[in-house]
Design a protein around this motif. Structure first.
Motif: not given
Length: 126
Positions: A74, A113-117, A123-126
Protein backbone atom coordinates in the motif's frame (compact mmCIF):
# COMPACT_ATOMS: atom_id res chain seq x y z
CA UNK A 1 -0.64 -6.25 2.69
CA UNK A 2 2.68 -6.62 1.00
CA UNK A 3 3.16 -9.17 -1.73
CA UNK A 4 6.82 -10.15 -1.82
CA UNK A 5 8.63 -11.64 -4.79
CA UNK A 6 12.14 -12.93 -4.19
CA UNK A 7 14.29 -13.90 -7.17
CA UNK A 8 17.70 -15.54 -7.10
CA UNK A 9 19.94 -17.84 -9.10
CA UNK A 10 19.09 -21.52 -8.62
CA UNK A 11 21.16 -23.77 -6.43
CA UNK A 12 20.66 -22.53 -2.89
CA UNK A 13 19.25 -24.92 -0.26
CA UNK A 14 15.73 -24.46 1.06
CA UNK A 15 17.10 -23.17 4.39
CA UNK A 16 18.82 -20.31 2.55
CA UNK A 17 15.61 -19.37 0.73
CA UNK A 18 13.61 -19.61 3.96
CA UNK A 19 16.13 -17.40 5.74
CA UNK A 20 15.74 -14.73 3.05
CA UNK A 21 11.95 -14.83 3.41
CA UNK A 22 12.23 -14.64 7.20
CA UNK A 23 14.54 -11.63 7.04
CA UNK A 24 12.28 -9.82 4.56
CA UNK A 25 9.29 -10.36 6.85
CA UNK A 26 11.29 -9.30 9.92
CA UNK A 27 12.46 -6.09 8.22
CA UNK A 28 8.93 -5.28 6.99
CA UNK A 29 7.36 -5.71 10.42
CA UNK A 30 10.07 -3.74 12.19
CA UNK A 31 10.28 -0.77 9.80
CA UNK A 32 7.23 -0.59 7.52
CA UNK A 33 4.43 -1.22 10.04
CA UNK A 34 3.44 -4.49 8.39
CA UNK A 35 1.14 -6.38 10.79
CA UNK A 36 1.86 -9.80 12.19
CA UNK A 37 0.78 -12.73 9.97
CA UNK A 38 0.65 -10.48 6.88
CA UNK A 39 3.05 -12.75 5.04
CA UNK A 40 2.54 -13.49 1.33
CA UNK A 41 5.72 -14.39 -0.55
CA UNK A 42 6.82 -16.08 -3.76
CA UNK A 43 10.40 -17.28 -4.14
CA UNK A 44 11.63 -18.05 -7.64
CA UNK A 45 14.94 -19.54 -8.67
CA UNK A 46 16.37 -18.95 -12.12
CA UNK A 47 19.05 -20.52 -14.28
CA UNK A 48 22.14 -18.28 -14.36
CA UNK A 49 21.41 -17.20 -17.94
CA UNK A 50 17.87 -16.18 -16.97
CA UNK A 51 18.87 -13.94 -14.07
CA UNK A 52 20.57 -10.72 -15.06
CA UNK A 53 21.77 -8.18 -12.51
CA UNK A 54 24.32 -5.75 -13.89
CA UNK A 55 27.57 -6.28 -11.98
CA UNK A 56 28.57 -2.59 -11.83
CA UNK A 57 25.48 -0.37 -12.26
CA UNK A 58 25.71 2.81 -10.11
CA UNK A 59 29.19 1.75 -8.99
CA UNK A 60 27.84 -1.14 -6.90
CA UNK A 61 29.82 -4.36 -7.37
CA UNK A 62 27.24 -7.16 -7.57
CA UNK A 63 28.07 -10.86 -7.64
CA UNK A 64 26.16 -13.87 -9.01
CA UNK A 65 24.69 -14.22 -5.49
CA UNK A 66 22.56 -11.10 -6.03
CA UNK A 67 19.00 -11.42 -4.73
CA UNK A 68 16.16 -9.28 -6.09
CA UNK A 69 13.36 -8.48 -3.66
CA UNK A 70 10.29 -6.79 -5.10
CA UNK A 71 7.48 -5.80 -2.76
CA UNK A 72 4.06 -4.57 -3.78
CA UNK A 73 2.49 -2.69 -0.87
CA UNK A 74 0.00 0.00 0.00
CA UNK A 75 1.14 3.52 -0.78
CA UNK A 76 1.86 5.92 2.06
CA UNK A 77 5.15 5.10 3.72
CA UNK A 78 7.61 7.98 3.88
CA UNK A 79 11.17 7.99 2.57
CA UNK A 80 12.70 7.52 6.03
CA UNK A 81 10.68 4.33 6.59
CA UNK A 82 11.76 3.00 3.21
CA UNK A 83 15.41 3.78 3.91
CA UNK A 84 15.15 2.07 7.28
CA UNK A 85 13.67 -0.98 5.55
CA UNK A 86 16.44 -1.12 2.92
CA UNK A 87 19.10 -0.98 5.63
CA UNK A 88 17.37 -3.46 7.94
CA UNK A 89 16.99 -5.99 5.15
CA UNK A 90 20.54 -5.66 3.81
CA UNK A 91 21.96 -5.85 7.34
CA UNK A 92 19.70 -8.76 8.32
CA UNK A 93 20.59 -10.82 5.26
CA UNK A 94 24.28 -10.10 5.74
CA UNK A 95 24.17 -11.13 9.41
CA UNK A 96 22.04 -14.24 8.92
CA UNK A 97 23.29 -15.81 5.68
CA UNK A 98 26.41 -13.80 4.85
CA UNK A 99 24.86 -12.18 1.78
CA UNK A 100 26.87 -9.14 0.76
CA UNK A 101 24.92 -5.89 1.17
CA UNK A 102 25.88 -5.07 -2.42
CA UNK A 103 23.93 -8.15 -3.53
CA UNK A 104 20.59 -7.06 -2.05
CA UNK A 105 18.50 -5.37 -4.76
CA UNK A 106 15.15 -4.03 -3.50
CA UNK A 107 12.22 -2.55 -5.40
CA UNK A 108 9.05 -1.24 -3.73
CA UNK A 109 5.89 -0.95 -5.83
CA UNK A 110 3.21 1.17 -4.18
CA UNK A 111 -0.46 0.70 -5.00
CA UNK A 112 -3.80 2.07 -3.79
CA UNK A 113 -5.69 -0.03 -1.24
CA UNK A 114 -8.51 -0.84 -3.67
CA UNK A 115 -6.06 -2.93 -5.71
CA UNK A 116 -6.17 -5.87 -3.28
CA UNK A 117 -8.45 -8.85 -2.82
CA UNK A 118 -7.40 -11.33 -0.14
CA UNK A 119 -9.97 -13.89 -1.22
CA UNK A 120 -13.67 -14.45 -1.79
CA UNK A 121 -13.68 -11.99 -4.69
CA UNK A 122 -13.95 -9.07 -2.28
CA UNK A 123 -11.90 -5.86 -2.06
CA UNK A 124 -11.43 -5.99 1.70
CA UNK A 125 -9.79 -2.55 1.98
CA UNK A 126 -12.63 -0.64 0.30
Amino acid sequence: MPLVRIDLVEGQPSEYRSAIADEVYKAMTSTLNVPENDRFMVISEHKPGDFIADPIYLGISRSRACVIVQITLNAGRDVDMKRAFYKALADGLHARIGLRREDVFINLVEVAKENWSFGNGIAQYT
